[in-house]
Every structure is written in structure tokens, then in C-alpha cells.
Scaffold this motif. Structure first.
Motif, PDB file in Angstrom:
ATOM      1  N   ALA A   1       0.851  -1.191   0.000  1.00  0.00           N
ATOM      2  CA  ALA A   1       0.000   0.000   0.000  1.00  0.00           C
ATOM      3  C   ALA A   1       0.891   1.246   0.000  1.00  0.00           C
ATOM      4  O   ALA A   1       1.931   1.281   0.663  1.00  0.00           O
ATOM      5  CB  ALA A   1      -0.905  -0.001   1.228  1.00  0.00           C
ATOM      6  N   GLY A   2       0.497   2.245  -0.760  1.00  0.00           N
ATOM      7  CA  GLY A   2       1.264   3.487  -0.814  1.00  0.00           C
ATOM      8  C   GLY A   2       2.384   3.495  -1.826  1.00  0.00           C
ATOM      9  O   GLY A   2       3.176   4.454  -1.875  1.00  0.00           O
ATOM     10  N   TYR A   3       2.492   2.437  -2.648  1.00  0.00           N
ATOM     11  CA  TYR A   3       3.560   2.380  -3.645  1.00  0.00           C
ATOM     12  C   TYR A   3       3.371   3.408  -4.758  1.00  0.00           C
ATOM     13  O   TYR A   3       4.344   3.915  -5.324  1.00  0.00           O
ATOM     14  CB  TYR A   3       3.633   0.966  -4.240  1.00  0.00           C
ATOM     15  N   ALA A   4       2.127   3.763  -5.071  1.00  0.00           N
ATOM     16  CA  ALA A   4       1.832   4.637  -6.215  1.00  0.00           C
ATOM     17  C   ALA A   4       2.523   5.990  -6.103  1.00  0.00           C
ATOM     18  O   ALA A   4       3.059   6.510  -7.094  1.00  0.00           O
ATOM     19  CB  ALA A   4       0.328   4.818  -6.364  1.00  0.00           C
ATOM     20  N   GLY A   5       2.545   6.584  -4.908  1.00  0.00           N
ATOM     21  CA  GLY A   5       3.143   7.907  -4.737  1.00  0.00           C
ATOM     22  C   GLY A   5       4.627   7.939  -5.071  1.00  0.00           C
ATOM     23  O   GLY A   5       5.065   8.723  -5.919  1.00  0.00           O
ATOM     24  N   PRO A   6       5.446   7.081  -4.424  1.00  0.00           N
ATOM     25  CA  PRO A   6       6.866   7.035  -4.785  1.00  0.00           C
ATOM     26  C   PRO A   6       7.111   6.666  -6.249  1.00  0.00           C
ATOM     27  O   PRO A   6       8.069   7.163  -6.859  1.00  0.00           O
ATOM     28  CB  PRO A   6       7.422   5.948  -3.848  1.00  0.00           C
ATOM     29  N   LEU A   7       6.258   5.808  -6.815  1.00  0.00           N
ATOM     30  CA  LEU A   7       6.417   5.446  -8.228  1.00  0.00           C
ATOM     31  C   LEU A   7       6.254   6.665  -9.132  1.00  0.00           C
ATOM     32  O   LEU A   7       7.065   6.909 -10.029  1.00  0.00           O
ATOM     33  CB  LEU A   7       5.403   4.371  -8.618  1.00  0.00           C
ATOM     34  N   VAL A   8       5.197   7.442  -8.887  1.00  0.00           N
ATOM     35  CA  VAL A   8       4.946   8.637  -9.711  1.00  0.00           C
ATOM     36  C   VAL A   8       6.095   9.631  -9.566  1.00  0.00           C
ATOM     37  O   VAL A   8       6.552  10.233 -10.544  1.00  0.00           O
ATOM     38  CB  VAL A   8       3.600   9.276  -9.335  1.00  0.00           C
ATOM     39  N   LEU A   9       6.559   9.811  -8.347  1.00  0.00           N
ATOM     40  CA  LEU A   9       7.691  10.720  -8.126  1.00  0.00           C
ATOM     41  C   LEU A   9       8.914  10.238  -8.904  1.00  0.00           C
ATOM     42  O   LEU A   9       9.588  11.042  -9.580  1.00  0.00           O
ATOM     43  CB  LEU A   9       8.025  10.799  -6.640  1.00  0.00           C
ATOM     44  N   TYR A  10       9.216   8.946  -8.829  1.00  0.00           N
ATOM     45  CA  TYR A  10      10.375   8.400  -9.526  1.00  0.00           C
ATOM     46  C   TYR A  10      10.224   8.555 -11.040  1.00  0.00           C
ATOM     47  O   TYR A  10      11.198   8.826 -11.751  1.00  0.00           O
ATOM     48  CB  TYR A  10      10.558   6.933  -9.147  1.00  0.00           C
ATOM     49  N   MET A  11       9.002   8.382 -11.535  1.00  0.00           N
ATOM     50  CA  MET A  11       8.738   8.587 -12.955  1.00  0.00           C
ATOM     51  C   MET A  11       9.098  10.015 -13.367  1.00  0.00           C
ATOM     52  O   MET A  11       9.764  10.233 -14.387  1.00  0.00           O
ATOM     53  CB  MET A  11       7.266   8.321 -13.259  1.00  0.00           C
ATOM     54  N   PHE A  12       8.699  10.990 -12.571  1.00  0.00           N
ATOM     55  CA  PHE A  12       8.937  12.380 -12.944  1.00  0.00           C
ATOM     56  C   PHE A  12      10.383  12.812 -12.696  1.00  0.00           C
ATOM     57  O   PHE A  12      10.846  13.773 -13.306  1.00  0.00           O
ATOM     58  CB  PHE A  12       7.940  13.303 -12.251  1.00  0.00           C
ATOM     59  N   TYR A  13      11.090  12.086 -11.842  1.00  0.00           N
ATOM     60  CA  TYR A  13      12.534  12.296 -11.777  1.00  0.00           C
ATOM     61  C   TYR A  13      13.154  11.947 -13.152  1.00  0.00           C
ATOM     62  O   TYR A  13      14.048  12.641 -13.641  1.00  0.00           O
ATOM     63  CB  TYR A  13      13.168  11.434 -10.691  1.00  0.00           C
ATOM     64  N   GLY A  14      12.689  10.864 -13.754  1.00  0.00           N
ATOM     65  CA  GLY A  14      13.163  10.503 -15.091  1.00  0.00           C
ATOM     66  C   GLY A  14      12.786  11.544 -16.128  1.00  0.00           C
ATOM     67  O   GLY A  14      13.580  11.894 -17.000  1.00  0.00           O
ATOM     68  N   PHE A  15      11.561  12.056 -16.046  1.00  0.00           N
ATOM     69  CA  PHE A  15      11.099  13.109 -16.965  1.00  0.00           C
ATOM     70  C   PHE A  15      11.988  14.345 -16.870  1.00  0.00           C
ATOM     71  O   PHE A  15      12.422  14.912 -17.885  1.00  0.00           O
ATOM     72  CB  PHE A  15       9.651  13.467 -16.636  1.00  0.00           C
ATOM     73  N   SER A  16      12.285  14.769 -15.646  1.00  0.00           N
ATOM     74  CA  SER A  16      13.094  15.977 -15.460  1.00  0.00           C
ATOM     75  C   SER A  16      14.533  15.768 -15.928  1.00  0.00           C
ATOM     76  O   SER A  16      15.169  16.713 -16.419  1.00  0.00           O
ATOM     77  CB  SER A  16      13.078  16.409 -13.990  1.00  0.00           C
ATOM     78  N   ASP A  17      15.046  14.557 -15.808  1.00  0.00           N
ATOM     79  CA  ASP A  17      16.391  14.257 -16.303  1.00  0.00           C
ATOM     80  C   ASP A  17      16.456  14.487 -17.811  1.00  0.00           C
ATOM     81  O   ASP A  17      17.346  15.183 -18.314  1.00  0.00           O
ATOM     82  CB  ASP A  17      16.750  12.810 -15.963  1.00  0.00           C
TER      83      ASP A  17
END
Length: 504
Positions: free
Chosen positions: A377-393
Motif C-alpha cells: 500500500a502506498g507504492y503509487a506515490g513514490p512510483l509517480v515521483l520516480y517517474m517524474f525524476y526521469g522526466f526531469s532528467d
């Protein structure tokens, strides 16, 4: 036009190529310039910028792409990140030194040789982890990292020179975007390999031999693929213009040219903090988030979505940077603003996440096999953040390359710009991988990332405001040094790539 203007390159061909203004030029009678039709679409000739860019992109797809997939899992696929930290510290240390002179060596050796040598370095690096799975030979992985730093310096300098100097001015953003999308597709596919092989393992473990073998085979193919490129002097654009190719008779002139670039374009120093920031965050992303917070299979899944978002980020920023309805100076300012907003929003959310765990928690979670899984439970939040770290890179790298490409069209100068870029960013990478190996608090590393990214944008702002022009005059590029000899468009052809009215 009442009549058609015809320009001939080399030996005449029976095939004319028409320009938008009605003029015609003849391509050389050579297999490199043959055009084929596929599904009603006329493909570019082999020695054209798009085809050459695709080849370079697939070299990076198979070499740096596999490197990114391996490191994106955190720890190079190992549960204990020690070997990965030491290898990457050695890698970026040698890369930082070689990067400053990579333009010199690449100009002398040639693009094909530089790319192929670079590919071999990635193969040795991957092989060292395969060996480490069985021997725990820390010396081999460290040596492989140092060797890769030398090889990668050549590969990335050659890649940067092609990506920034081959396309015409109005297409540089799209070319950067195409490259970044293909390159990161390699990391996506590379991340799918450990995901498929470890998806049944919910606990923490190192990846198996099959993952490393798959990476090794692909890096070897990438190194061989580099030899299919043509010489830069043979590349002809769609408008008939040639790439500006600099010829130098000796190593001395190359070294002098490197320092001339530095001293005649002193403003490039203001971009150095952006260069430093561009690799600073990888140790934090891969080791201090992905490796520290998640178990093996979840790290692999995170790597897939991280690099998918890199593709999306490159597409969005790359095509926006080439938007035809807006002046280039305006686009440069808008890109700076969008990049600053992206950094502040994403890393602001990252601060909230980083407050939830620290290094002591990560060590205990590994020891007790309680790292987070995608079923928690709660995995979605860190996943989305990690996704957008890739976007910003991807947004960051695309903008930095575009800013450099907007400053000049001179292939020699761009090779040296790329050398500065890769050398400084690698120095940053060496520092951060070493800091992680020393056990720096996660929050301290986070703060250094956010501060450097935001601060470097402020330092670079004067270059964006006053040095980026709507077009770079050809005379400014070829007047780089008195000793420079440029191969440019033929005398009867209007050099549209430079936006000039006079004939060259």
C-alpha cells in the motif's frame, strides 16, 4: 522561380533532389546517396543526418542504454552497492579528465573509431559485474569503471558532435529529441530483462547471470554498429548543405583549438554549473531511492517507467524547442522557465518523500528483507515521483544540448563544448558516487541536488538571455581560427541551414 538552379556535389548523379524553393541539386553517384521508397515514402539517403543520427542512437541504445538499465536498478544489480559505488567513482573520475580533452581526440581519431572504442568499454564494464557475481573481485569492477570512463569520454563526445552539428538549425531540438528517445528505449528494454528474470522474487537479491549476459551481448553489438557510420565530410543535408568539417594537420593544432574554444567563448563558464548538475542526481536516484527503498523486482519495474518518462520528456522538450511559430530567442527563454518550474515542482515533492526514510532505515530494511514491493500500500506515490525524476532528467539533458547547439554550428567547437559538458558532469558524478560510498545522509544528498539544479539555472540565465541568437552567421563559425579549414556548401548553393542570403 522561372528557372531551376542546379547544384552538383562531386560526381553527377542521374537523380536530382528538389528543394522547397524550386532549386535542384544533384547528389553524388554513390551508394551512400541512393534513395529507396518504402510504403510510398521516400527514405533519406544513407549519408544523410537523419540516418546517421539513427545509427548513433542505436549505438547508444545498446551501450550507454544497457549501462543505464544496469545502474538504474541501483547497485549495478547487486544487493550491496559497494562495488557499484567504487566502479562508478572510478568511472566518472577518469571520465572527468578525458572529457575535457575528448573533443581533441575525437576530432583526430574520427567518429567511428571513437564510438567503437567507447562501446568496448561498456562491454568490459558489464562483464566485470558478471565476474563479480562469482568471484566478488572488487578490483576488476573498479578497473572496468576506470576504463569505461576513458572510453565513454570518447563515445559521448562523438555523439554530441553529431547530434549538435549534423542537423540544420531549425531541426536541432527534434534531432536531440529523437536521439534521447531511441537511446532511452535501450534502457527501457534493458530494464525489462531483469524485470522478467526477477519478477518472481519478492525478496531482496542480486540479479542473475542471464541479465548480465544479455547486457554484454547487446553492448558488443553496439560497438560493432559504430563502424557502419560514414565520414562527416560525406554527410549531405536535405537542403544540399554539408556539415562544417574542420581539418587539422597535427595534435598541436587540436590542443590549441580546445583552448581557443575556452578562451574565445568565455561565456561557456556560466553553463558549467548546469553541466555539473546533469549527472549529480544519478547516485541519489539509483542508489539512495531505488536501491535503498525498494526490493529487486520493484527496482526493475521502476527502471522501466523511469526511462519511459525520459522518452516522454525528451519528446515534449525536444519538439517544443523547435516550434516554428516562435523565434529561437523566445524559445530559449521559455525553455529556461519551463525547466526551472519543472525542477522546483518535482524536487519539492521529492523533499516530502525524502522525509519518510533515511540511511539507517534502508540498512535495516535490507537486513530484514522488508524493502518496499510494488504490492505494498502506498507504492503509487513514490512510483509517480520516480517517474517524474526521469522526466526531469530528459528535460535537463535535452535543454543543455539544445542551448549548446544554439550557440554555434561549428562542428569542432561543438565537439569541444561536448567535451567540456561530459567532463564536468562526470566530475559531479564521481563526487556523488563517492559521497554515497562514504555514507552521506540521504537528506544531505537530496539538498545538494535541489540546490545545484536551481542555482545552476540562475547562473546560466545570462547566456540564455544574451548569447542565444535566432541564427548563427556562417562567417562567425568558420572564423573560429585562422588555421581552420571548413568544408561547407558548394559555391552555387544557398546555405539554408544557416539562414543566410549570401551564397557560399
Amino acid at each position: 522561380m522561372a528557372t531551376q538552379e542546379k547544384t552538383t556535389f562531386g560526381h553527377a548523379s542521374s537523380t536530382d533532389h528538389s528543394l522547397a524553393d524550386g532549386s535542384v541539386f544533384e547528389l553524388p553517384d554513390n551508394w551512400k546517396y541512393k534513395r529507396f521508397t518504402c510504403l510510398g515514402y521516400k527514405l533519406p539517403w544513407f549519408a544523410s543526418p537523419p540516418v546517421q543520427l539513427v545509427i548513433v542512437s542505436f549505438v547508444c541504445f545498446m551501450c550507454p542504454g544497457m549501462f543505464n538499465a544496469l545502474n538504474g536498478m541501483g547497485g549495478g544489480g547487486q544487493l550491496d552497492p559497494t562495488a557499484n559505488n567504487k566502479a562508478n567513482t572510478a568511472l566518472y573520475s577518469t571520465f572527468a579528465v578525458v572529457g575535457f580533452f575528448a573533443g581533441t581526440f575525437t576530432n583526430k581519431l574520427g567518429i567511428r573509431t571513437a564510438l567503437s572504442i567507447g562501446g568496448i568499454g561498456y562491454s568490459v564494464y558489464v562483464a566485470s559485474y558478471l565476474s563479480y557475481n562469482h568471484t566478488q573481485n572488487l578490483g576488476f569492477t573498479t578497473f572496468a569503471g576506470a576504463l569505461l570512463g576513458v572510453c565513454a569520454g570518447l563515445l559521448w563526445c562523438a555523439q554530441g558532435a553529431i547530434m549538435m552539428s549534423y542537423p540544420p538549425e531549425e531541426s536541432k531540438g527534434r534531432y536531440i529529441s529523437w536521439f534521447w528517445m531511441i537511446f532511452n528505449m535501450g534502457a527501457v528494454i534493458g530494464s525489462l530483462i531483469p524485470l522478467g528474470q526477477n519478477s518472481h522474487t519478492k525478496g531482496a537479491a542480486s540479479v542473475n547471470d542471464g541479465t548480465y549476459v544479455g547486457f554484454l551481448v547487446l553492448t558488443l553489438i553496439g560497438a560493432a554498429l559504430a563502424w557502419t557510420l560514414v565520414d562527416a565530410r560525406d554527410v549531405i543535408r536535405e537542403d544540399g548543405s554539408k556539415v562544417i568539417v574542420m581539418k587539422h594537420p597535427s595534435w598541436k593544432s587540436e590542443i590549441v583549438g580546445l583552448w581557443e574554444t575556452f578562451f574565445t567563448d568565455l561565456y561557456i563558464i556560466l553553463l558549467f554549473p548546469m553541466f555539473l548538475a546533469s549527472n549529480w542526481f544519478y547516485a541519489y536516484h539509483f542508489t539512495e531511492i531505488n536501491n535503498a527503498y525498494f526490493n529487486t523486482r520493484t527496482r526493475a519495474l521502476n527502471g522501466v517507467v523511469y526511462y519511459i518518462m525520459q522518452i516522454i520528456g525528451a519528446y515534449v522538450f525536444g519538439f517544443a524547442l523547435d516550434y516554428k511559430g516562435v523565434r529561437r530567442t523566445t524559445r530559449a527563454k521559455a525553455a529556461w522557465g519551463a525547466l526551472f518550474a519543472t525542477i522546483m515542482i518535482i524536487w519539492g515533492c521529492g523533499y516530502i518523500f525524502q522525509r519518510t526514510y533515511d540511511r539507517a532505515w534502508a540498512k535495516n530494511a535490507k537486513d530484514t528483507n522488508t524493502q518496499h514491493d510494488w504490492t505494498d500500500a502506498g507504492y503509487a506515490g513514490p512510483l509517480v515521483l520516480y517517474m517524474f525524476y526521469g522526466f526531469s532528467d530528459a528535460a535537463w539533458q535535452t535543454c543543455v544540448y539544445w542551448f549548446m547547439g544554439a550557440l554555434t554550428n561549428n562542428g569542432r567547437k561543438l565537439a569541444n563544448f561536448a567535451g567540456f559538458y561530459k567532463g564536468i558532469q562526470s566530475a559531479g558524478g564521481a563526487i556523488t558516487w563517492r559521497l554515497d560510498d562514504m555514507g552521506i545522509p540521504f537528506m544531505t544528498m537530496f539538498a545538494s541536488n535541489w540546490g545545484l539544479l536551481a542555482g545552476s539555472l540562475l547562473v546560466a540565465l545570462p547566456v540564455i538571455l544574451w548569447k542565444v541568437e535566432d541564427t548563427v552567421a556562417l562567417e562567425k563559425d568558420v572564423a573560429f581560427t585562422d588555421e581552420t579549414l571548413a568544408e561547407v556548401a558548394p559555391k552555387a548553393h544557398v546555405t539554408q541551414a544557416h539562414g543566410l542570403d549570401e551564397k557560399v
